[in-house]
Motif scaffolding. Structure first.
Motif, mmCIF file in Angstrom:
data_model
loop_
_atom_site.group_PDB
_atom_site.id
_atom_site.type_symbol
_atom_site.label_atom_id
_atom_site.label_comp_id
_atom_site.label_asym_id
_atom_site.label_seq_id
_atom_site.Cartn_x
_atom_site.Cartn_y
_atom_site.Cartn_z
ATOM 1 N N ALA A 198 16.380 -2.563 -6.339
ATOM 2 C CA ALA A 198 15.437 -3.672 -6.153
ATOM 3 C C ALA A 198 14.286 -3.535 -7.159
ATOM 4 O O ALA A 198 13.924 -2.425 -7.522
ATOM 5 N N ASP A 199 13.704 -4.665 -7.600
ATOM 6 C CA ASP A 199 12.608 -4.543 -8.565
ATOM 7 C C ASP A 199 11.248 -4.371 -7.887
ATOM 8 O O ASP A 199 10.300 -3.923 -8.513
ATOM 9 N N ALA A 200 11.161 -4.713 -6.593
ATOM 10 C CA ALA A 200 9.887 -4.514 -5.890
ATOM 11 C C ALA A 200 10.163 -3.825 -4.558
ATOM 12 O O ALA A 200 11.246 -3.983 -3.984
ATOM 13 N N PRO A 201 9.180 -3.049 -4.048
ATOM 14 C CA PRO A 201 9.388 -2.401 -2.752
ATOM 15 C C PRO A 201 9.554 -3.437 -1.642
ATOM 16 O O PRO A 201 8.886 -4.477 -1.652
ATOM 17 N N ALA A 202 10.446 -3.166 -0.688
ATOM 18 C CA ALA A 202 10.617 -4.045 0.475
ATOM 19 C C ALA A 202 9.399 -3.924 1.389
ATOM 20 O O ALA A 202 9.000 -4.892 2.042
ATOM 21 N N VAL A 203 8.830 -2.718 1.447
ATOM 22 C CA VAL A 203 7.571 -2.491 2.167
ATOM 23 C C VAL A 203 6.673 -1.705 1.223
ATOM 24 O O VAL A 203 7.081 -0.678 0.678
ATOM 25 N N ASP A 204 5.453 -2.207 1.026
ATOM 26 C CA ASP A 204 4.605 -1.681 -0.034
ATOM 27 C C ASP A 204 3.250 -1.227 0.514
ATOM 28 O O ASP A 204 2.388 -2.047 0.822
ATOM 29 N N GLY A 205 3.095 0.068 0.684
ATOM 30 C CA GLY A 205 1.789 0.625 1.070
ATOM 31 C C GLY A 205 1.328 0.198 2.456
ATOM 32 O O GLY A 205 0.168 -0.174 2.641
ATOM 33 N N LEU A 206 2.215 0.285 3.415
ATOM 34 C CA LEU A 206 1.877 -0.149 4.778
ATOM 35 C C LEU A 206 0.952 0.864 5.463
ATOM 36 O O LEU A 206 1.276 2.050 5.559
ATOM 37 N N ASP A 207 -0.196 0.388 5.924
ATOM 38 C CA ASP A 207 -1.185 1.207 6.624
ATOM 39 C C ASP A 207 -1.471 0.597 7.984
ATOM 40 O O ASP A 207 -2.125 -0.450 8.058
ATOM 41 N N ILE A 208 -0.969 1.225 9.040
ATOM 42 C CA ILE A 208 -1.317 0.767 10.397
ATOM 43 C C ILE A 208 -1.433 1.992 11.280
ATOM 44 O O ILE A 208 -0.610 2.906 11.183
ATOM 45 N N GLU A 209 -2.416 1.994 12.153
ATOM 46 C CA GLU A 209 -2.501 3.025 13.191
ATOM 47 C C GLU A 209 -2.285 2.359 14.532
ATOM 48 O O GLU A 209 -2.977 1.409 14.885
ATOM 49 N N ILE A 210 -1.299 2.862 15.269
ATOM 50 C CA ILE A 210 -0.963 2.289 16.568
ATOM 51 C C ILE A 210 -1.386 3.289 17.633
ATOM 52 O O ILE A 210 -1.042 4.475 17.550
ATOM 53 N N ALA A 211 -2.150 2.804 18.609
ATOM 54 C CA ALA A 211 -2.698 3.711 19.626
ATOM 55 C C ALA A 211 -1.623 4.127 20.622
ATOM 56 O O ALA A 211 -0.602 3.459 20.792
ATOM 57 N N ASP A 212 -1.881 5.242 21.287
ATOM 58 C CA ASP A 212 -1.026 5.724 22.358
ATOM 59 C C ASP A 212 -0.890 4.635 23.428
ATOM 60 O O ASP A 212 -1.896 4.153 23.945
ATOM 61 N N GLY A 213 0.324 4.226 23.720
ATOM 62 C CA GLY A 213 0.534 3.227 24.768
ATOM 63 C C GLY A 213 0.364 1.785 24.321
ATOM 64 O O GLY A 213 0.519 0.868 25.120
ATOM 65 N N GLU A 214 0.073 1.592 23.046
ATOM 66 C CA GLU A 214 -0.141 0.222 22.559
ATOM 67 C C GLU A 214 1.187 -0.521 22.335
ATOM 68 O O GLU A 214 2.214 0.089 22.031
ATOM 69 N N PHE A 215 1.150 -1.830 22.489
ATOM 70 C CA PHE A 215 2.286 -2.709 22.185
ATOM 71 C C PHE A 215 1.904 -3.493 20.930
ATOM 72 O O PHE A 215 1.070 -4.385 20.986
ATOM 73 N N LEU A 216 2.479 -3.113 19.793
ATOM 74 C CA LEU A 216 2.184 -3.780 18.530
ATOM 75 C C LEU A 216 3.354 -4.666 18.138
ATOM 76 O O LEU A 216 4.506 -4.227 18.154
ATOM 77 N N VAL A 217 3.059 -5.909 17.774
ATOM 78 C CA VAL A 217 4.099 -6.818 17.293
ATOM 79 C C VAL A 217 3.994 -6.950 15.780
ATOM 80 O O VAL A 217 2.908 -7.189 15.259
ATOM 81 N N LEU A 218 5.124 -6.741 15.096
ATOM 82 C CA LEU A 218 5.189 -6.967 13.647
ATOM 83 C C LEU A 218 5.816 -8.333 13.438
ATOM 84 O O LEU A 218 6.955 -8.566 13.838
ATOM 85 N N VAL A 219 5.077 -9.239 12.810
ATOM 86 C CA VAL A 219 5.581 -10.607 12.645
ATOM 87 C C VAL A 219 5.490 -11.039 11.182
ATOM 88 O O VAL A 219 4.691 -10.481 10.412
ATOM 89 N N GLY A 220 6.306 -12.010 10.821
ATOM 90 C CA GLY A 220 6.281 -12.537 9.460
ATOM 91 C C GLY A 220 7.621 -13.188 9.177
ATOM 92 O O GLY A 220 8.577 -13.004 9.930
ATOM 93 N N PRO A 221 7.696 -13.956 8.081
ATOM 94 C CA PRO A 221 8.928 -14.681 7.768
ATOM 95 C C PRO A 221 10.075 -13.726 7.423
ATOM 96 O O PRO A 221 9.855 -12.558 7.126
#
Ligand code: ADP
Ligand code: ADP
Length: 226
Positions: free
Chosen positions: A16-39
């Protein structure tokens, strides 16, 4: 239960010419419900698969409970994954499907049964324990797939578009069921969807991805007010 940190996590598919995921920075707390959304194609599945150890991390790190798991195989991570296709074992009953991984890991019969029963109660599968998957509805199958994941009591629960094979009405009721289950278990959860309504109604926070990059992380309330 544990925190999850994506620290500049980057994945490049071979060729691939570009990263599929590029420099992802997220901190998810203990017990948290995080939704990842996008096209479609924005890098949601790849992010989840990096967390589960199913894709490599070329740059950056993944930490679970503060422990650097970058490069460790899936079995060394204690992350349970539910996909949109349920992939249940057709020749096993619901109970056997749910208990299989525990028995394989060496858990005795009595403890396995107790775990299976506990999960079946939470998921309203108690009356279906002896059925084969072919005799279940789509929604019931998806609940068995979730049961199979939670009997392991993993530190992190990942779901990749788990409702996309269900019809619209069932999606709405299952949404609420998943949110309630997550609440009850208090397990750190990352949920991938392309559906904005799901994103806005299910999680504590929503992370919006676009072209492999994180655009925004906010609570549904904050996003709604924007
Ligand atoms: P999403 O889950 O948001 O739909 P993906 O993480 O599946 O996105 O894909 C992100 C990008 O990586 C897309 O451009 C997709 O075409 C590409 N991609 C996904 N899987 C592969 C693969 N196995 N090999 C090469 N490219 C891939
Ligand atoms: P095995 O000894 O090969 O695991 P079992 O018949 O004891 O076979 O059960 C298969 C799996 O399903 C086990 O993990 C067992 O604990 C679980 N199981 C079977 N029936 C039930 C049930 N009615 N309630 C809860 N768990 C069950």
């Amino acid at each position: 239960m544990a925190t999850v940190q994506f620290d500049n996590a980057t994945h490049l598919y071979p060729g691939a010419d570009a990263p599929a995921v590029d420099g992802l920075d997220i901190e998810i707390a203990d017990g948290e419900f995080l939704v990842l959304v996008g096209p479609s194609g924005c890098g949601k599945s790849t992010s989840l698969r990096m967390l589960a150890g199913l894709e490599s991390v070329e740059r950056g790190r993944i930490l679970i409970g503060g422990r650097d798991v970058t490069g460790l195989p899936p079995r060394a991570r204690d992350v349970a994954m539910v996909f949109q296709s349920y992939a249940l074992y057709p020749n096993m009953s619901v109970a056997e499907n749910m208990g299989f991984a525990l028995r394989n890991a060496g858990m005795n019969r009595a403890d396995t049964r107790a775990r299976v029963l506990e999960a079946a109660r939470m998921l309203e599968l108690e009356d279906l324990l002896d059925r084969k998957p072919a005799k279940l509805s789509g929604g019931q199958r998806q609940r068995v797939a979730m049961g199979r994941a939670i009997v392991r009591r993993p530190q992190v629960f990942c779901m990749d578009e788990p409702l996309s094979n269900l019809d619209a009405k069932l999606r709405v009721s299952t949404r609420a069921q998943i949110a309630a289950l997550q609440q009850q278990l208090g397990i750190t959860t990352v949920y991938v969807t392309h559906d904005q309504v799901e994103a806005m109604t299910m999680g504590h926070r929503v992370a919006v991805l676009r072209d492999g990059r994180l655009q925004q992380v906010a609570s549904p309330r904050e996003l709604y007010d924007d």
